[in-house]
Design an enzyme around this catalytic site. Structure first.
Site, PDB file in Angstrom:
ATOM      1  CB  VAL A  89      -0.622 -47.472   1.835  1.00 37.29           C
ATOM      2  CG1 VAL A  89      -1.505 -48.653   1.500  1.00 37.29           C
ATOM      3  CG2 VAL A  89      -0.846 -46.354   0.840  1.00 37.29           C
ATOM      4  N   GLY A  90       1.190 -46.482   4.503  1.00 41.69           N
ATOM      5  CA  GLY A  90       2.223 -45.555   4.948  1.00 41.69           C
ATOM      6  C   GLY A  90       3.446 -46.277   5.449  1.00 41.69           C
ATOM      7  CD  GLU A 179       0.083 -44.454  12.048  1.00 43.36           C
ATOM      8  OE1 GLU A 179      -0.268 -44.017  13.172  1.00 43.36           O
ATOM      9  OE2 GLU A 179      -0.639 -44.381  11.034  1.00 43.36           O
ATOM     10  CG  ASP A 204      12.459 -45.317  10.639  1.00 49.03           C
ATOM     11  OD1 ASP A 204      11.631 -45.008   9.758  1.00 49.03           O
ATOM     12  OD2 ASP A 204      12.314 -45.012  11.835  1.00 49.03           O
TER      13      ASP A 204
HETATM   14  N1  HPA Z   1       7.701 -41.720  13.876  1.00 54.37           N
HETATM   15  C1  HPA Z   1       6.518 -41.374  13.396  1.00 54.37           C
HETATM   16  N2  HPA Z   1       6.129 -41.680  12.171  1.00 54.37           N
HETATM   17  C2  HPA Z   1       6.968 -42.367  11.390  1.00 54.37           C
HETATM   18  C3  HPA Z   1       8.223 -42.762  11.839  1.00 54.37           C
HETATM   19  C4  HPA Z   1       8.596 -42.422  13.161  1.00 54.37           C
HETATM   20  O1  HPA Z   1       9.692 -42.727  13.609  1.00 54.37           O
HETATM   21  N3  HPA Z   1       8.845 -43.432  10.819  1.00 54.37           N
HETATM   22  C5  HPA Z   1       7.962 -43.454   9.784  1.00 54.37           C
HETATM   23  N4  HPA Z   1       6.833 -42.811  10.117  1.00 54.37           N
END
Ligand code: HPA
Length: 235
Positions: A89-90, A179, A204
């Protein structure tokens, strides 16, 4: 029986492990969803917990950031602790114009700029794919009102990227988000005959900059990914 990076004893891990990147988040998730969580690892601060969820054994452990880090923990859990399923999960940065901040993504497959999976099968460009039973269980558990996308993601080795045109090309191929862990996780699961799935929350957006989540939104939106991950873990 410790491994170089895990001090737990044989039997300390459940067959299913939910893996956020951040070990502190692993601790919060463990206390949120597990009954009687007990800590089973603290080597290098990579906190791991085991308890029960809806009456079934379940573990939660951090993976750290990046493919080399998750590769260490996934390999040791699968090979030495009898773990059968890892559900990451991330968070991810949104890429496809179809996704918005706060949406949930189930990663069917992961493109990567890492060479981690390059030499698995001679003369073959390896495809890093989710385990379908876990994917199916996660998608089936999604509430009607969850903004859910199922598709490809990009596992990057670099958080601060500078390759001109790369993001736009990824968007053109409808890659949902970026990710840093999944391609390696899926490769290891395939290698060892185990199961893996990644469920992400878009934190984001890299192309439309639709705005960050509020603190409250973060907590509630992450719950969506966690619900799907827990359903996959117990499937
Ligand atoms: N890049 C890589 N991993 C991430 C990012 C990203 O912009 N945002 C959240 N995890």
């Amino acid at each position: 029986m410790a491994t170089p990076h895990i001090e737990a004893e044989n039997g300390d891990f459940a067959p299913a492990v939910i893996m956020p990147g951040d070990p502190k988040r692993a601790e919060r998730i463990a206390h949120l969803i597990l009954d009687e969580p007990r800590q089973v690892n603290s080597v290098r601060g990579m906190l791991g917990f085991t308890g029960t969820y809806q009456g079934q054994p379940l573990s939660v452990m951090g993976s750290g950031m990046g493919q080399p880090s998750i590769a260490i923990y996934a390999t040791e859990l699968f090979q030495f602790y009898g773990v059968e399923r890892i559900i990451r999960v991330g968070t991810c940065g949104g890429i496809s114009p179809k996704v918005s901040v706060g949406d949930t993504i189930v990663a069917m497959g992961a493109h990567t700029n890492s060479n981690f999976n390059d030499h698995r099968i001679p003369q073959v460009a390896f495809s890093a794919l989710a385990s379908y039973p876990l994917l199916s269980a996660a998608v089936s558990a999604a509430p009607e009102d969850l903004r859910l996308h199922v598709g490809a993601i990009f596992s990057s080795d670099a958080f601060y990227r500078v390759v001109p045109g790369q993001l736009e090309a990824l968007a053109q191929y409808d890659v949902l988000g970026v990710e840093m862990e999944t391609a390696a996780l899926y490769g290891i699961a395939a290698e060892l005959g185990k199961q893996a799935l990644t469920v992400l929350t878009v934190s984001d957006h890299l192309l439309d900059h639709s705005g960050d989540m509020t603190a409250e939104e973060r907590e509630t939106k992450f719950q969506g990914a966690l619900t799907l991950a827990a359903a996959a873990a117990l499937s």
